[in-house]
Design a protein around this motif. Structure first.
Motif, PDB file in Angstrom:
ATOM      1  N   ASP A  80       0.802  -1.225   0.000  1.00  0.00           N
ATOM      2  CA  ASP A  80       0.000   0.000   0.000  1.00  0.00           C
ATOM      3  C   ASP A  80       0.841   1.285   0.000  1.00  0.00           C
ATOM      4  OD1 ASP A  80      -2.048  -1.807   0.244  1.00  0.00           O
ATOM      5  OD2 ASP A  80      -2.977  -0.855   1.992  1.00  0.00           O
ATOM      6  N   ASP A  81       0.184   2.362  -0.394  1.00  0.00           N
ATOM      7  CA  ASP A  81       0.644   3.755  -0.234  1.00  0.00           C
ATOM      8  C   ASP A  81       1.686   4.232  -1.244  1.00  0.00           C
ATOM      9  OD1 ASP A  81      -0.999   3.424   1.916  1.00  0.00           O
ATOM     10  OD2 ASP A  81       0.442   4.010   3.445  1.00  0.00           O
ATOM     11  N   HIS A 131      -6.148   3.254  -3.999  1.00  0.00           N
ATOM     12  CA  HIS A 131      -6.067   3.483  -2.547  1.00  0.00           C
ATOM     13  C   HIS A 131      -6.358   4.962  -2.257  1.00  0.00           C
ATOM     14  CE1 HIS A 131      -5.034   2.213   1.455  1.00  0.00           C
ATOM     15  NE2 HIS A 131      -3.864   2.817   1.522  1.00  0.00           N
ATOM     16  N   HIS A 135      -5.065   9.703   0.207  1.00  0.00           N
ATOM     17  CA  HIS A 135      -4.892   8.831   1.372  1.00  0.00           C
ATOM     18  C   HIS A 135      -5.534   9.423   2.626  1.00  0.00           C
ATOM     19  CE1 HIS A 135      -2.945   6.098   4.288  1.00  0.00           C
ATOM     20  NE2 HIS A 135      -3.012   5.265   3.285  1.00  0.00           N
ATOM     21  N   PRO A 171      -8.026   3.750   2.826  1.00  0.00           N
ATOM     22  CA  PRO A 171      -6.949   3.996   3.798  1.00  0.00           C
ATOM     23  C   PRO A 171      -7.379   3.612   5.215  1.00  0.00           C
ATOM     24  CG  PRO A 171      -7.102   5.815   2.274  1.00  0.00           C
ATOM     25  CD  PRO A 171      -8.274   4.921   1.977  1.00  0.00           C
ATOM     26  N   HIS A 241       3.806  -1.952   3.309  1.00  0.00           N
ATOM     27  CA  HIS A 241       3.754  -0.580   2.814  1.00  0.00           C
ATOM     28  C   HIS A 241       5.014  -0.270   2.017  1.00  0.00           C
ATOM     29  CE1 HIS A 241       0.645  -0.489   5.902  1.00  0.00           C
ATOM     30  NE2 HIS A 241       0.113   0.473   5.179  1.00  0.00           N
TER      31      HIS A 241
HETATM   32 ZN    ZN Z   1      -2.637   3.221   3.184  1.00  0.00          ZN
END
Ligand code: ZN
Length: 294
Positions: A80-81, A131, A135, A171, A241
């Protein structure tokens, strides 16, 4: 005589009831141990009703994918991210070396700043997923803001690779009925996770952490491998992440997972391999949407 008979019936009924409760509770402990289901979930009759219909894997009404098949020793890797300019390339390099296809849940504003990294992901065959654009937590936002957060991330990815996305993760996994409704209306799937590597402890501001997470030591590559391997169960979705510390842990983590007899598969393959298969085209062509030049 009749009174004694009646007493006997009561005793038998109580014994049977006690046994049923004992088996139910023991089974809940067994499921927690073997499958990584939380005890509070494993004792819930609602959970067993959902499990009976396969909704604990994928709930078609809520369009949430929770986990892969409990009978297959596979896990999937979600990151993620990103894309993070300092660590994304390292992720891609390790994934290529280890021949693992991952799912990247991207933040739109990061995509706008690093479209080349998204193109590299796509060329390597990874799944590109939504995503949100900024965020931000969606659970308290109104419908228009929720839609915009998802849509703007879609636009950023379409600009980068000319493709759409059908997998989404909010998120902090925070969502409301409004979020579910928007996801459903777009025909998307919300992807949950089961194994957290807690690799954001010490890398994100303290106010983003729950009181329990605040007590944990700052993340290190060693801790990431430990957290993941300790929680391994068939069909689990791993959450990492895109950051430099996790990039360092990635190679050893993949090796450690495989050493326990697990294989990696993408989210789409995991869904296809459910007892009731679900087919998703993760990155369909954008059709007549023309990618803007950068
Ligand atoms: Zn995230």
């Amino acid at each position: 005589m009749r009174q004694m008979q009646r007493k006997g019936i009561y005793v038998t009924a109580a014994t049977v009831f006690g046994l049923v409760v004992a088996v139910y509770v023991l089974n809940a402990f067994r499921v927690r141990q073997r499958e990584g289901v939380a005890l509070s979930t494993a004792v819930s009759p609602v959970y067993w009703a959902e499990r009976f219909t396969g909704k604990d894997y994928f709930n078609p009404d809520r369009r949430i994918f929770y986990r892969g098949n409990r009978e297959r020793k596979t896990v999937s890797l979600t990151i993620d991210d990103g894309p993070h300019p300092l660590s994304c390339q390292k992720f891609l390099q390790v994934l290529k070396e280890k021949k693992v296809i991952a799912s990247f849940f991207l933040v739109g504003k990061q995509v706008d700043g690093n479209p080349d990294l998204v193109r590299m992901m796509e060329q390597d065959g990874h799944e590109i997923c939504n995503h949100t654009y900024d965020h931000i937590r969606l659970d308290k936002l109104d419908r228009e803001k929720v839609f915009n957060q998802i849509h703007e991330c879609d636009v950023a990815v379409e600009n980068a690779i000319g493709k759409k996305m059908t997998l989404f993760r909010p998120p902090g996994m925070r969502f409301s009925e409004t979020v579910l409704d928007v996801v459903k209306q777009q025909g998307d799937v919300m992807v949950h996770w089961g194994i957290g590597a807690k690799d954001f402890v010490g890398t994100v501001p303290d106010y983003e952490l729950t009181p329990e997470l605040k007590k944990l030591p700052k993340t290190t590559p060693k801790l990431i491998v430990e957290y993941v391997t300790k929680q391994l169960k068939p069909g689990m979705i791993i959450l990492l992440h895109d950051n430099p510390i996790t990039a360092e842990a990635l190679g050893p983590m993949i090796d450690a997972v495989r050493a326990q007899g697990y294989e990696f598969e993408s989210v789409a393959d995991m869904m296809k391999n459910l007892p009731n298969p679900v087919y998703v085209d993760v990155n369909p062509g954008a059709g007549n949407i023309v990618a803007k030049a950068h």
